[in-house]
Scaffold this motif. Structure first.
Motif, PDB file in Angstrom:
ATOM      1  N   LEU A 142       0.903  -1.291  -0.127  1.00 45.16           N
ATOM      2  CA  LEU A 142      -0.143  -0.114   0.034  1.00 45.16           C
ATOM      3  C   LEU A 142       0.925   1.354  -0.145  1.00 45.16           C
ATOM      4  CD1 LEU A 142      -2.856  -1.281   2.531  1.00 45.16           C
ATOM      5  CD2 LEU A 142      -3.040  -0.911  -0.354  1.00 45.16           C
ATOM      6  N   ASN A 143       2.153   0.949   0.800  1.00 44.81           N
ATOM      7  CA  ASN A 143       2.569   2.606   0.261  1.00 44.81           C
ATOM      8  C   ASN A 143       4.065   2.092  -0.693  1.00 44.81           C
ATOM      9  OD1 ASN A 143       5.391   4.490   0.794  1.00 44.81           O
ATOM     10  ND2 ASN A 143       5.936   2.918   2.587  1.00 44.81           N
ATOM     11  N   PRO A 144       3.545   2.828  -1.750  1.00 45.77           N
ATOM     12  CA  PRO A 144       4.685   3.019  -3.008  1.00 45.77           C
ATOM     13  C   PRO A 144       5.784   3.858  -2.479  1.00 45.77           C
ATOM     14  CG  PRO A 144       2.632   4.641  -2.938  1.00 45.77           C
ATOM     15  CD  PRO A 144       2.523   4.603  -1.530  1.00 45.77           C
ATOM     16  N   GLU A 145       6.380   3.756  -1.977  1.00 47.00           N
ATOM     17  CA  GLU A 145       7.668   4.218  -1.761  1.00 47.00           C
ATOM     18  C   GLU A 145       8.586   2.347  -1.735  1.00 47.00           C
ATOM     19  OE1 GLU A 145       8.526   6.462   1.473  1.00 47.00           O
ATOM     20  OE2 GLU A 145       7.328   8.319   0.168  1.00 47.00           O
ATOM     21  N   ILE A 146       7.893   1.487  -0.729  1.00 44.68           N
ATOM     22  CA  ILE A 146       8.252   0.586  -1.059  1.00 44.68           C
ATOM     23  C   ILE A 146       8.958  -0.574  -2.394  1.00 44.68           C
ATOM     24  CG2 ILE A 146       6.759  -1.231  -1.481  1.00 44.68           C
ATOM     25  CD1 ILE A 146       7.501  -2.345   0.783  1.00 44.68           C
ATOM     26  N   PHE A 147       8.697  -0.026  -3.397  1.00 45.21           N
ATOM     27  CA  PHE A 147       8.873  -0.556  -5.022  1.00 45.21           C
ATOM     28  C   PHE A 147      11.065   0.859  -5.159  1.00 45.21           C
ATOM     29  CE2 PHE A 147       4.203  -0.695  -5.138  1.00 45.21           C
ATOM     30  CZ  PHE A 147       4.077  -1.865  -5.190  1.00 45.21           C
ATOM     31  N   GLU A 148      10.683   1.651  -4.607  1.00 43.54           N
ATOM     32  CA  GLU A 148      11.652   2.045  -4.859  1.00 43.54           C
ATOM     33  C   GLU A 148      13.282   1.244  -3.809  1.00 43.54           C
ATOM     34  OE1 GLU A 148      11.682   6.076  -3.296  1.00 43.54           O
ATOM     35  OE2 GLU A 148       9.335   6.659  -4.563  1.00 43.54           O
ATOM     36  N   LYS A 149      12.904   0.098  -3.441  1.00 47.31           N
ATOM     37  CA  LYS A 149      13.486  -0.552  -2.962  1.00 47.31           C
ATOM     38  C   LYS A 149      14.009  -1.456  -3.471  1.00 47.31           C
ATOM     39  CE  LYS A 149      11.723   0.131   2.156  1.00 47.31           C
ATOM     40  NZ  LYS A 149      11.308   0.245   2.900  1.00 47.31           N
ATOM     41  N   ILE A 150      13.449  -1.800  -4.984  1.00 51.38           N
ATOM     42  CA  ILE A 150      13.756  -3.034  -5.506  1.00 51.38           C
ATOM     43  C   ILE A 150      14.183  -2.810  -7.065  1.00 51.38           C
ATOM     44  CG2 ILE A 150      12.670  -4.397  -7.317  1.00 51.38           C
ATOM     45  CD1 ILE A 150      10.298  -4.478  -6.268  1.00 51.38           C
ATOM     46  N   GLU A 151      15.819  -3.315  -6.483  1.00 54.32           N
ATOM     47  CA  GLU A 151      17.559  -2.949  -7.199  1.00 54.32           C
ATOM     48  C   GLU A 151      17.279  -3.619  -8.059  1.00 54.32           C
ATOM     49  OE1 GLU A 151      20.141  -4.051  -3.958  1.00 54.32           O
ATOM     50  OE2 GLU A 151      20.062  -2.442  -2.651  1.00 54.32           O
ATOM     51  N   LYS A 152      17.345  -4.924  -8.395  1.00 51.98           N
ATOM     52  CA  LYS A 152      17.588  -5.362  -9.872  1.00 51.98           C
ATOM     53  C   LYS A 152      16.072  -5.306 -10.167  1.00 51.98           C
ATOM     54  CE  LYS A 152      20.374  -9.324  -7.589  1.00 51.98           C
ATOM     55  NZ  LYS A 152      20.468 -10.810  -8.138  1.00 51.98           N
ATOM     56  N   ASN A 153      15.902  -5.420 -12.253  1.00 50.48           N
ATOM     57  CA  ASN A 153      15.211  -5.495 -12.898  1.00 50.48           C
ATOM     58  C   ASN A 153      14.332  -7.170 -12.819  1.00 50.48           C
ATOM     59  OD1 ASN A 153      16.052  -3.166 -13.920  1.00 50.48           O
ATOM     60  ND2 ASN A 153      17.707  -3.859 -15.454  1.00 50.48           N
ATOM     61  N   ILE A 154      13.207  -6.373 -12.703  1.00 50.75           N
ATOM     62  CA  ILE A 154      12.221  -7.551 -12.496  1.00 50.75           C
ATOM     63  C   ILE A 154      11.383  -8.186 -13.372  1.00 50.75           C
ATOM     64  CG2 ILE A 154      10.078  -8.572 -10.819  1.00 50.75           C
ATOM     65  CD1 ILE A 154      12.352  -8.077  -9.318  1.00 50.75           C
ATOM     66  N   ASP A 155      11.978  -9.680 -14.251  1.00 51.90           N
ATOM     67  CA  ASP A 155      10.994 -10.092 -14.943  1.00 51.90           C
ATOM     68  C   ASP A 155       9.424 -10.127 -14.931  1.00 51.90           C
ATOM     69  OD1 ASP A 155      13.727  -9.972 -16.441  1.00 51.90           O
ATOM     70  OD2 ASP A 155      13.747 -11.410 -15.496  1.00 51.90           O
ATOM     71  N   ILE A 156       9.299 -11.299 -14.002  1.00 47.20           N
ATOM     72  CA  ILE A 156       7.939 -11.144 -13.965  1.00 47.20           C
ATOM     73  C   ILE A 156       7.521 -11.085 -12.063  1.00 47.20           C
ATOM     74  CG2 ILE A 156       6.648 -13.774 -13.339  1.00 47.20           C
ATOM     75  CD1 ILE A 156       8.427 -14.705 -15.867  1.00 47.20           C
ATOM     76  N   ILE A 157       5.700 -10.829 -12.442  1.00 48.25           N
ATOM     77  CA  ILE A 157       5.552 -10.452 -11.486  1.00 48.25           C
ATOM     78  C   ILE A 157       4.845 -11.744 -10.591  1.00 48.25           C
ATOM     79  CG2 ILE A 157       4.102  -8.296  -9.413  1.00 48.25           C
ATOM     80  CD1 ILE A 157       5.464  -6.978 -11.756  1.00 48.25           C
ATOM     81  N   PHE A 158       4.490 -12.280  -9.969  1.00 45.86           N
ATOM     82  CA  PHE A 158       3.460 -12.738  -8.585  1.00 45.86           C
ATOM     83  C   PHE A 158       2.961 -12.507  -8.110  1.00 45.86           C
ATOM     84  CE2 PHE A 158       6.219 -16.054 -10.891  1.00 45.86           C
ATOM     85  CZ  PHE A 158       5.602 -16.960 -11.002  1.00 45.86           C
ATOM     86  N   HIS A 159       1.744 -11.663  -7.847  1.00 47.18           N
ATOM     87  CA  HIS A 159       0.975 -10.713  -6.796  1.00 47.18           C
ATOM     88  C   HIS A 159       0.486 -11.953  -6.475  1.00 47.18           C
ATOM     89  CE1 HIS A 159      -0.378  -7.922  -4.755  1.00 47.18           C
ATOM     90  NE2 HIS A 159      -1.772  -7.458  -5.697  1.00 47.18           N
ATOM     91  N   LEU A 160       0.660 -12.244  -5.096  1.00 46.99           N
ATOM     92  CA  LEU A 160      -0.259 -13.233  -4.191  1.00 46.99           C
ATOM     93  C   LEU A 160      -0.882 -12.098  -3.093  1.00 46.99           C
ATOM     94  CD1 LEU A 160       1.270 -15.208  -6.056  1.00 46.99           C
ATOM     95  CD2 LEU A 160       1.457 -16.634  -4.478  1.00 46.99           C
ATOM     96  N   ALA A 161      -0.190 -11.473  -2.651  1.00 42.75           N
ATOM     97  CA  ALA A 161      -0.050  -9.978  -1.813  1.00 42.75           C
ATOM     98  C   ALA A 161      -1.607 -10.374  -1.138  1.00 42.75           C
ATOM     99  CB  ALA A 161       0.631  -9.074  -1.335  1.00 42.75           C
ATOM    100  N   ALA A 162      -1.759 -10.700  -0.190  1.00 45.95           N
ATOM    101  CA  ALA A 162      -3.723 -10.100   0.399  1.00 45.95           C
ATOM    102  C   ALA A 162      -4.257 -10.497   1.301  1.00 45.95           C
ATOM    103  CB  ALA A 162      -4.633 -10.999  -0.903  1.00 45.95           C
ATOM    104  N   ILE A 163      -4.823  -9.860   1.677  1.00 42.03           N
ATOM    105  CA  ILE A 163      -5.851 -10.213   3.120  1.00 42.03           C
ATOM    106  C   ILE A 163      -6.583 -11.308   2.662  1.00 42.03           C
ATOM    107  CG2 ILE A 163      -6.838  -9.731   5.204  1.00 42.03           C
ATOM    108  CD1 ILE A 163      -6.162  -6.962   5.555  1.00 42.03           C
ATOM    109  N   ALA A 164      -6.935 -12.994   3.288  1.00 37.49           N
ATOM    110  CA  ALA A 164      -7.011 -13.916   2.454  1.00 37.49           C
ATOM    111  C   ALA A 164      -8.008 -14.275   3.857  1.00 37.49           C
ATOM    112  CB  ALA A 164      -6.239 -15.302   2.396  1.00 37.49           C
ATOM    113  N   GLY A 165      -9.579 -14.698   3.219  1.00 33.61           N
ATOM    114  CA  GLY A 165     -10.555 -14.940   4.390  1.00 33.61           C
ATOM    115  C   GLY A 165     -11.570 -14.174   4.462  1.00 33.61           C
ATOM    116  N   VAL A 166     -12.703 -15.389   3.900  1.00 33.83           N
ATOM    117  CA  VAL A 166     -13.931 -14.406   3.928  1.00 33.83           C
ATOM    118  C   VAL A 166     -14.484 -14.147   5.273  1.00 33.83           C
ATOM    119  CG1 VAL A 166     -16.213 -15.951   3.794  1.00 33.83           C
ATOM    120  CG2 VAL A 166     -14.099 -16.385   1.617  1.00 33.83           C
TER     121      VAL A 166
END
Ligand code: NAD
Length: 321
Positions: A69-93
């Motif tokens: 949720l904090n866009p600044e987190i992406f500035e900490k990524i150092e390498k060039n990313i090829d693929i993103i698996f987006h699994l982060a979520a609050i899971a739970g009905v």
């Protein structure tokens, strides 16, 4: 087999993400995890430690702790990313019924931030973890991808909204993505709030199992290694871009059958209590996986008996540590 790629796994400290990380590290990829360690911090650390211990030689692995949720987190990524698996979520009905605003903000805004990051860094493919819950109570079974979507919890609505964002960024910005609808995933290191994990723990501790409703609700339980295979197949397949796929086992069983299998593996007397069904729980989940079989080459390999046995043996060892 995917190798030597730079891979971002959001929610990679969680149940499915950490298994995916383990498999991708085995084939010499660089794996970066972003996770805010929302719950069960100690168990997540323990699990990641376990992965790292297995691959200490030449491991190419990093973790950024923080919220998407904090866009600044992406500035900490150092390498060039090829693929993103987006699994982060609050899971739970159930959590979502009590905290609809929290789950809506977390799941949807983090997905938008991921697509904005992908857009900035060269439109990298996003494989999104959606859920069978987007269908709601089925009007026919098995459920194929075209089945109407009538979600019955804020969690399920958030997943459907995220799918719409996948579709939107694909159409408007040509960002490739594939969204996978998982059916109740289980296995070692499974989530503590999920039925199989809770049931096995209770049986091993000699405690009563509590079943919501009459136990005749059907669930298409899917073993973790099959889900990990499906995620990797989708990431590698350009024909899967802009599309949804069911990832299930295709052979649902009732919760009562599941409980009987656990007691038979444990070789202990049955001790079960039934209480009222909970709001938000669908009656049946039953996937039609024809599309994933044909287009992705997806083929679930672990049957429910073997899967429960593996999970049971793991839990027994884990509780004794
Ligand atoms: P999990 O809770 O074990 O993992 C999710 C991880 O995401 C957690 O470690 C959490 O800390 C992290 N996270 C949540 N919000 C975040 C944020 N804003 N920023 C950074 N990290 C954040 O769940 P899981 O069972 O591994 O599920 C993974 C994904 O698959 C989820 O999106 C879930 O909705 C989906 N899914 C799971 C199942 C299942 O049966 N386990 C079924 C359908 C869909």
């Amino acid at each position: 087999m995917m190798n030597k790629r730079n891979i971002l796994i959001t929610g990679g400290a969680g149940f499915i993400g950490s298994h995916l990380a383990e498999k991708l590290l085995r084939t010499n990829n660089y794996v970066l995890i972003i996770d805010n360690f929302r719950e069960h911090r100690e168990e997540k650390r323990h699990q990641l430690q376990h992965i790292l211990e297995n691959y200490q030689e030449g491991i190419d692995f990093n973790i950024i702790e923080g919220s998407l949720l904090n866009p600044e987190i992406f500035e900490k990524i150092e390498k060039n990313i090829d693929i993103i698996f987006h699994l982060a979520a609050i899971a739970g009905v159930r959590y979502s019924l009590l905290n609809p605003t929290v789950i809506t903000e977390n799941n949807i805004c983090s997905t938008v931030n991921i697509f904005e990051y992908s857009r900035r860094c060269g439109k990298k493919k996003v494989v999104f973890a959606s859920s069978s819950s987007v269908y709601g109570n089925p009007i026919y079974t098995p459920v194929d991808e075209d089945h109407p979507k009538t979600p019955i919890s804020p969690y399920a609505v958030s997943k459907l909204a995220c799918e719409s964002y996948c579709d939107y960024y694909f159409r408007e910005y040509s960002i490739p993505s594939t969204w996978l609808r998982f059916y109740t995933v289980y296995g070692p290191w499974g989530r503590k709030d999920m039925a199989i994990r809770k049931f096995i723990e209770r049986v091993l501790n000699g405690e009563e199992i509590v079943i919501y409703g009459d136990g005749e609700q059907l669930r298409d339980f899917t073993y973790i290694s099959d889900i990990v295979d499906g995620l990797i197949l989708a990431a590698e397949n350009e024909d899967a871009d802009g599309e949804a796929f069911n990832l299930g086992c295709g052979n649902p069983i009732s919760v009562n059958e599941l409980v009987n299998k656990i007691y038979s593996i444990a070789d202990r007397p049955k001790n079960v209590k039934y209480i009222d069904a909970k709001k938000g729980d669908v009656r049946v989940t039953h996937s039609d996986i024809t599309k994933a079989q044909k287009k992705l080459g997806f083929s679930p390999k672990v049957n429910i008996y073997q899967g429960i046995k593996n999970t049971f043996e793991w839990e027994k060892e884990y509780l004794s540590m």
